[in-house]
Design an enzyme around this catalytic site. Structure first.
Site, PDB file in Angstrom:
ATOM      1  N   GLY A  71      12.214  -5.121   8.813  1.00  0.00           N
ATOM      2  CA  GLY A  71      11.465  -5.921   7.960  1.00  0.00           C
ATOM      3  C   GLY A  71      12.261  -5.733   6.748  1.00  0.00           C
ATOM      4  O   GLY A  71      12.764  -4.763   6.571  1.00  0.00           O
ATOM      5  N   LYS A  81       1.534  -8.168  -6.973  1.00  0.00           N
ATOM      6  CA  LYS A  81       2.335  -7.207  -7.201  1.00  0.00           C
ATOM      7  C   LYS A  81       3.500  -7.350  -7.933  1.00  0.00           C
ATOM      8  O   LYS A  81       4.097  -6.788  -8.787  1.00  0.00           O
ATOM      9  CB  LYS A  81       2.650  -6.225  -5.870  1.00  0.00           C
ATOM     10  CG  LYS A  81       1.451  -5.401  -5.344  1.00  0.00           C
ATOM     11  CD  LYS A  81       2.013  -4.486  -3.939  1.00  0.00           C
ATOM     12  CE  LYS A  81       0.721  -4.190  -3.320  1.00  0.00           C
ATOM     13  NZ  LYS A  81       1.104  -3.209  -2.508  1.00  0.00           N
TER      14      LYS A  81
HETATM   15  P1  ATR Z   1       5.800  -8.080   2.766  1.00  0.00           P
HETATM   16  O1  ATR Z   1       5.583  -8.161   1.560  1.00  0.00           O
HETATM   17  O2  ATR Z   1       4.529  -7.855   3.717  1.00  0.00           O
HETATM   18  O3  ATR Z   1       6.924  -7.075   3.340  1.00  0.00           O
HETATM   19  P2  ATR Z   1       7.376 -10.454   3.131  1.00  0.00           P
HETATM   20  O4  ATR Z   1       7.956 -10.285   1.925  1.00  0.00           O
HETATM   21  O5  ATR Z   1       6.786 -11.915   3.572  1.00  0.00           O
HETATM   22  O6  ATR Z   1       6.018  -9.551   3.221  1.00  0.00           O
HETATM   23  O7  ATR Z   1       8.192 -10.019   4.532  1.00  0.00           O
HETATM   24  C1  ATR Z   1       7.828 -10.246   5.857  1.00  0.00           C
HETATM   25  C2  ATR Z   1       8.900  -9.342   6.522  1.00  0.00           C
HETATM   26  O8  ATR Z   1       8.370  -9.423   8.046  1.00  0.00           O
HETATM   27  C3  ATR Z   1      10.201 -10.034   6.566  1.00  0.00           C
HETATM   28  O9  ATR Z   1      11.176  -9.146   6.998  1.00  0.00           O
HETATM   29  C4  ATR Z   1       9.903 -10.989   8.020  1.00  0.00           C
HETATM   30  O10 ATR Z   1      11.214 -11.319   8.596  1.00  0.00           O
HETATM   31  P3  ATR Z   1      12.046 -12.490   7.828  1.00  0.00           P
HETATM   32  O11 ATR Z   1      12.684 -11.965   6.725  1.00  0.00           O
HETATM   33  O12 ATR Z   1      12.941 -12.973   9.083  1.00  0.00           O
HETATM   34  O13 ATR Z   1      11.200 -13.595   7.573  1.00  0.00           O
HETATM   35  C5  ATR Z   1       9.250 -10.109   8.873  1.00  0.00           C
HETATM   36  N1  ATR Z   1       8.493 -10.843   9.871  1.00  0.00           N
HETATM   37  C6  ATR Z   1       7.324 -11.605   9.906  1.00  0.00           C
HETATM   38  N2  ATR Z   1       6.761 -12.442  10.679  1.00  0.00           N
HETATM   39  C7  ATR Z   1       7.793 -11.913  11.697  1.00  0.00           C
HETATM   40  C8  ATR Z   1       7.875 -12.373  13.202  1.00  0.00           C
HETATM   41  N3  ATR Z   1       7.054 -13.088  13.598  1.00  0.00           N
HETATM   42  N4  ATR Z   1       8.886 -11.719  13.773  1.00  0.00           N
HETATM   43  C9  ATR Z   1       9.652 -10.933  13.206  1.00  0.00           C
HETATM   44  N5  ATR Z   1       9.753 -10.544  11.637  1.00  0.00           N
HETATM   45  C10 ATR Z   1       8.667 -11.119  11.299  1.00  0.00           C
END
Ligand code: ATR
Length: 283
Positions: free
Chosen positions: A141, A68
């Protein structure tokens, strides 16, 4: 004459888009071919594939993980971007920019990008009769998924927005970037906090993290309440939704958002509006 469409991703075998768009076409009375297109995970391959597709007479393409952002760069340098794609920093829908083609621009230089993901979420909530106008909304998120839904939610008339994330400075950076990219977002007061300190009463809470894929659970406060809870993931038991369902909230996973974003892409390509409720029931 059959119109040709693809969805490009890696992996791609699991994509439901061909079935969804085939149903749309049946509803609209159009003859289409919609195929899954694998592509190696690099920008040069992606560009080569989409150029070949459009030069070969393709009408439209959907873009999924991990392309994307690459699609965004590609369209920024070619046929341009919609406002939603610009703000999301990501493209999920490709088409040709007809105004450029009329001016004699070569097909490869006229590839244009839109992003229907966020509006797909808003349309799904609207079809569920969730009250977006005036709503106090919390999003957990601060990655790509959150980035794509903030502008459409504000445009839908929500009154308050709180963005919570595990890593606080990612949420702060996202709000700063979005406010710089869009006047509509700059005018909206957005509260920022860490996920575990998110508390109070909201109308709608949205899980925009990728946690559903990991099996982990979010650290949610006992003082956090919401009337409606939405998880942008779909296709499995989602602990986030179970948490709020137990507390009396209405819940939904993101399957309807998938249908919603697809319907908006289909409209963009063919001009036909789809009755998504009919399709959701039959898939
Ligand atoms: P996407 O494009 O699906 O949004 P991304 O850009 O990798 O994927 O973002 C993932 C989101 O999920 C982020 O907000 C991440 O939090 P961080 O910014 O702190 O990394 C959140 N996330 C992923 N795994 C997590 C977990 N185990 N606990 C809490 N937040 C999580």
């Amino acid at each position: 004459m059959t119109k040709h469409f693809i969805v490009i991703g890696n992996p791609i075998a699991h994509s439901k888009s061909p079935e969804i768009h085939t149903q749309f076409a049946a509803q609209a009375g159009l003859e289409i071919s919609y195929q899954r297109q694998y592509c190696p995970d690099d920008a040069a391959s992606f560009t080569a594939v989409i150029e070949a597709f459009f030069q070969g007479g393709g009408v439209g393409a959907n873009v999924t993980v991990p392309f994307k952002q690459v699609a965004y760069e590609c369209c920024a340098a070619r046929g341009g971007l919609s406002e939603h794609a610009k703000v999301a920093g990501a493209v999920n829908t490709l088409l040709l920019n007809n105004a450029l083609l009329k001016n004699g621009t070569p097909i490869a230089e006229a590839i244009y990008g839109d992003n229907t993901d966020g509006q797909g979420l808003v349309n799904h909530m609207t079809s569920l009769d969730w009250p977006l106008k005036g709503a106090r909304v919390a999003i957990i998120g601060a990655g790509g998924a959150a980035r794509g839904v903030i502008l459409p939610l504000i445009e839908a008339g929500i009154s308050e927005l709180t963005l919570a994330n595990r890593t606080l400075n990612k949420a702060t950076n996202l709000v700063n970037e979005l406010s710089a990219a869009s006047e509509t977002i700059a005018k909206q007061q957005i509260n920022i906090c860490s996920t575990e300190t998110l508390s109070g009463e909201f109308d709608i809470i949205i899980n925009a993290t990728s946690i559903g894929l990991s099996g982990d659970t979010l650290p949610l406060s006992d003082e956090l309440h919401s009337h409606y809870a939405y998880d942008m993931m779909y296709g499995r038991e989602l602990p986030f939704l179970q948490h709020f369902a137990k507390r009396g909230a209405q819940t939904s996973d993101g399957y309807g958002m998938l249908i919603g974003q697809a319907a908006l892409s289909f409209k963009r390509w063919t001009g036909h509006a789809i009755d998504v409720v009919k399709v959701t029931d039959s898939l």
